[in-house]
Motif scaffolding. Structure first.
Motif, short mmCIF file in Angstrom:
data_model
loop_
_atom_site.label_atom_id
_atom_site.label_comp_id
_atom_site.label_asym_id
_atom_site.label_seq_id
_atom_site.Cartn_x
_atom_site.Cartn_y
_atom_site.Cartn_z
N GLY A 2 0.79 -1.23 0.00
CA GLY A 2 0.00 0.00 0.00
C GLY A 2 0.81 1.27 0.00
N LEU A 3 2.06 1.20 -0.43
CA LEU A 3 2.93 2.38 -0.50
C LEU A 3 2.81 2.97 -1.90
N ARG A 4 2.20 4.12 -2.01
CA ARG A 4 1.87 4.69 -3.31
C ARG A 4 2.82 5.78 -3.79
N GLY A 5 3.87 6.06 -3.04
CA GLY A 5 4.80 7.12 -3.44
C GLY A 5 5.50 6.83 -4.74
N ALA A 6 6.03 5.65 -4.91
CA ALA A 6 6.67 5.26 -6.16
C ALA A 6 5.57 5.07 -7.20
N LYS A 7 5.65 5.80 -8.30
CA LYS A 7 4.61 5.80 -9.31
C LYS A 7 4.92 4.82 -10.45
N ARG A 8 3.87 4.33 -11.06
CA ARG A 8 4.00 3.52 -12.27
C ARG A 8 3.87 4.47 -13.44
N GLY A 9 5.01 4.78 -14.04
CA GLY A 9 5.00 5.73 -15.15
C GLY A 9 5.12 5.06 -16.50
N CYS A 10 6.20 4.33 -16.70
CA CYS A 10 6.49 3.79 -18.03
C CYS A 10 6.64 2.28 -18.07
N ASP A 11 6.98 1.68 -16.95
CA ASP A 11 7.27 0.24 -16.86
C ASP A 11 8.45 -0.18 -17.73
N THR A 12 9.31 0.76 -18.11
CA THR A 12 10.47 0.43 -18.95
C THR A 12 11.78 1.04 -18.44
N SER A 13 11.79 1.57 -17.25
CA SER A 13 12.99 2.22 -16.68
C SER A 13 13.36 3.51 -17.39
N ALA A 14 12.40 4.14 -18.04
CA ALA A 14 12.71 5.34 -18.81
C ALA A 14 12.35 6.64 -18.11
N CYS A 15 11.47 6.61 -17.09
CA CYS A 15 10.99 7.88 -16.54
C CYS A 15 11.46 8.17 -15.12
N GLY A 16 11.79 7.16 -14.33
CA GLY A 16 12.28 7.37 -12.98
C GLY A 16 11.23 7.63 -11.93
N CYS A 17 9.94 7.60 -12.29
CA CYS A 17 8.87 7.87 -11.31
C CYS A 17 8.82 6.83 -10.20
N CYS A 18 9.39 5.67 -10.44
CA CYS A 18 9.31 4.58 -9.47
C CYS A 18 10.60 4.41 -8.67
N THR A 19 11.48 5.40 -8.70
CA THR A 19 12.77 5.29 -8.02
C THR A 19 12.60 5.12 -6.52
N VAL A 20 13.27 4.09 -6.00
CA VAL A 20 13.36 3.81 -4.57
C VAL A 20 14.81 3.42 -4.28
N HIS A 21 15.13 3.23 -3.02
CA HIS A 21 16.48 2.77 -2.66
C HIS A 21 16.41 1.32 -2.21
N VAL A 22 17.32 0.53 -2.74
CA VAL A 22 17.49 -0.86 -2.30
C VAL A 22 18.90 -0.96 -1.76
N ASP A 23 19.00 -1.26 -0.48
CA ASP A 23 20.30 -1.32 0.19
C ASP A 23 21.12 -0.05 -0.07
#
Length: 153
Positions: free
Chosen positions: A33-54
């Motif tokens: 239910g975390l909605r901050g990361a957006k679904r923009g392009c689904d192709t790694s082209a827009c960066g709307c879904c950027t989060v940090h992993v480790d």
């Protein structure tokens, strides 16, 4: 077929059963239910879904959740402390760097990694750090200003 996944998201441990092809973005949005990361392009082209992993910025739409089993994930919802926003979030507000807001969360997450690595970046470093995040509203000037403001530059 679902498989077990353990992630620590914004400091909270989660044990989930997810489809083998579930992306991190899908898990964050639909399972947690975390909605901050957006679904923009689904192709790694827009960066709307950027989060940090480790501690590293990733496009959550391009990462299979099971590939990061056991990792620590930070989303925009995990940057501040309680009701207190992260200084970078505050700077985006003060500089007027938020317009429609769709790119803002991803932009802030990319900028946060930059400031964690380079506390006082110059404009070229800032523009390079956010190059993978597209904004259709601002023209980037106020975004760069906000990142400079947050760094004290």
């Amino acid at each position: 077929m679902k498989k077990a996944l353990v992630l620590t998201v914004n400091g909270e441990r989660h044990e989930l059963l997810v489809p083998a092809d579930a992306t991190l973005l899908r898990v964050l949005r639909e399972e947690l239910g975390l909605r901050g990361a957006k679904r923009g392009c689904d192709t790694s082209a827009c960066g709307c879904c950027t989060v940090h992993v480790d501690g590293r910025s990733v496009y959550a739409c391009a990462v299979y959740a099971l590939s990061i089993d056991g990792s620590e994930v930070t989303t925009i919802e995990g940057l501040g402390e309680g009701e207190r926003l992260d200084p970078l979030q505050e700077a985006f507000i003060q500089a007027g760097a938020v317009q429609c807001g769709f790119c803002t969360c991803g932009m802030i997450m990319s900028a946060r990694q930059l400031l964690d690595e380079v506390p006082r970046p110059d404009e070229e470093q800032i523009r390079h750090a956010i190059a993978g995040n597209l904004c259709r509203c601002t023209g980037y000037a106020k975004i760069v200003d906000a990142i400079k403001m947050a760094s004290g530059s």
